[in-house]
Design a protein around this motif. Structure first.
Motif, PDB file in Angstrom:
ATOM      1  N   ASP A  62       0.851  -1.186   0.000  1.00 41.58           N
ATOM      2  CA  ASP A  62       0.000   0.000   0.000  1.00 41.58           C
ATOM      3  C   ASP A  62       0.888   1.238   0.000  1.00 41.58           C
ATOM      4  O   ASP A  62       1.575   1.528   0.980  1.00 41.58           O
ATOM      5  CB  ASP A  62      -0.893  -0.025   1.242  1.00 41.58           C
ATOM      6  N   ALA A  63       0.872   1.960  -1.110  1.00 43.85           N
ATOM      7  CA  ALA A  63       1.668   3.180  -1.228  1.00 43.85           C
ATOM      8  C   ALA A  63       0.715   4.361  -1.379  1.00 43.85           C
ATOM      9  O   ALA A  63       0.283   4.694  -2.486  1.00 43.85           O
ATOM     10  CB  ALA A  63       2.616   3.093  -2.416  1.00 43.85           C
ATOM     11  N   GLY A  64       0.328   4.937  -0.269  1.00 45.73           N
ATOM     12  CA  GLY A  64      -0.563   6.100  -0.298  1.00 45.73           C
ATOM     13  C   GLY A  64      -1.926   5.826  -0.881  1.00 45.73           C
ATOM     14  O   GLY A  64      -2.541   6.711  -1.495  1.00 45.73           O
ATOM     15  N   GLY A  65      -2.427   4.615  -0.706  1.00 43.96           N
ATOM     16  CA  GLY A  65      -3.749   4.266  -1.208  1.00 43.96           C
ATOM     17  C   GLY A  65      -3.734   3.606  -2.570  1.00 43.96           C
ATOM     18  O   GLY A  65      -4.772   3.103  -3.023  1.00 43.96           O
ATOM     19  N   THR A  66      -2.592   3.605  -3.241  1.00 48.75           N
ATOM     20  CA  THR A  66      -2.422   2.836  -4.478  1.00 48.75           C
ATOM     21  C   THR A  66      -1.667   1.567  -4.129  1.00 48.75           C
ATOM     22  O   THR A  66      -0.648   1.621  -3.430  1.00 48.75           O
ATOM     23  CB  THR A  66      -1.649   3.646  -5.536  1.00 48.75           C
ATOM     24  N   TRP A  67      -2.171   0.458  -4.614  1.00 49.98           N
ATOM     25  CA  TRP A  67      -1.630  -0.833  -4.205  1.00 49.98           C
ATOM     26  C   TRP A  67      -0.842  -1.486  -5.338  1.00 49.98           C
ATOM     27  O   TRP A  67      -1.334  -1.599  -6.459  1.00 49.98           O
ATOM     28  CB  TRP A  67      -2.754  -1.777  -3.783  1.00 49.98           C
TER      29      TRP A  67
END
Length: 287
Positions: A62-67
């Motif tokens: 999970d990178a700032g809500g983008t997976w």
């Protein structure tokens, strides 16, 4: 193939090394591995990693809500590097599929050996959007996976063979060819016993073997560097991949049944009452 214990160890390793770090760039070398197109890999660039999750054999970053979600398939692996090359990698015939570089120049490579390209990468808003995750069965490490839950699974599976039930990701998530062999050996059950034909004692042995074999494998693996996990898995296996070696329980040589694209190993004395199982390439199972 990495299975639940190795993937859980990778999740732990990546949590330690990724959370709080910023993804600087990604390099896609095997274009066939990217299975989604709604969001580009560049959507990850500049984002800080918040968490790493495991779904069966899938890993999800999970990178700032983008997976960033990936499945290593049969021949894939993850290699960590404390210092990535400054020069971008060039697409070619090598094993490198995807490179993820962090702001401090560390990062990881996803690689895949062999000619069959099945490693899969997804960039999504929600891991549930990945088809393979949406269809997963219950996780055997979850608290709700208890003896009653297993009984329901076996009843629903009917006459299906135990080996296939344990390996089916839609039924139980995370167990593959190797650990299904280990579980059935520990439970002293034939790989081809019908799922709904277990006695109460056999059911309890199977349930305990699932929990114990996976738990012990995770305990051996978590905390190790990613590069050590393949070797640790092989050392810890008592049946799978050990055809002809003596069973560590009774001393009987481990036997094998081969299929078109895989094989299983078992102990004739511990699991099938001394009766060998027929090689499926040649004939039907001996009753």
């Amino acid at each position: 193939m990495p299975e639940l214990p190795e993937v859980e160890a990778l999740r732990s390793f990546l949590t330690e090394h990724l959370v709080g770090q910023t993804i600087a760039r990604t390099e896609l070398l095997a274009f066939s591995s990217l299975k989604t197109f709604q969001l580009p890999l560049s959507a990850l660039h500049g984002a800080e990693v918040d968490q790493v999750r495991r779904y069966g054999k899938f890993l999800a970053v999970d990178a700032g809500g983008t997976w960033l979600v990936f499945h290593l398939a049969r021949a894939g692996w993850l290699t960590w590097k404390d210092a990535m090359p400054a020069k971008p990698a060039r697409p070619g015939r090598g094993p490198l599929s995807l490179r993820v570089v962090l702001a401090d120049d560390s990062g990881f490579d996803l690689t895949e050996m062999g000619t069959q390209r099945k490693l899969a990468v997804y960039v999504v808003d929600d891991p549930g959007q990945v088809p393979g995750i949406g269809s997963l069965g219950p996780d055997p490490l979850a608290d709700e996976f208890d003896s009653t839950a297993l009984a329901g699974i076996l009843t629903t599976a009917g006459r299906s063979q135990l080996k296939g039930v344990l390996r089916d990701q839609r039924v139980i998530a995370g167990i593959g060819n190797a650990y299904s062999d280990e579980i059935l050996h520990a439970a002293k059950l034939s790989p081809f016993k019908p799922a709904n034909a277990l006695s109460a004692d056999e059911h309890e042995r199977l349930f305990r073997a699932i929990k114990d074999e996976l738990g012990e494998a995770i305990a051996r693996s978590v905390g190790r560097a990613a590069k050590e996990l393949k070797g640790e898995k092989k050392i810890g296996l008592r049946v799978h991949g050990r055809t002809g070696e003596p069973c560590d329980v009774c001393g009987t040589p481990i036997a094998e049944v081969s299929f078109a694209d895989s094989s299983l190993q078992y102990c004739p004395t511990c699991q099938t009452g001394g009766k060998p199982l027929a090689d499926r390439r040649l004939s039907k199972l001996l009753k």
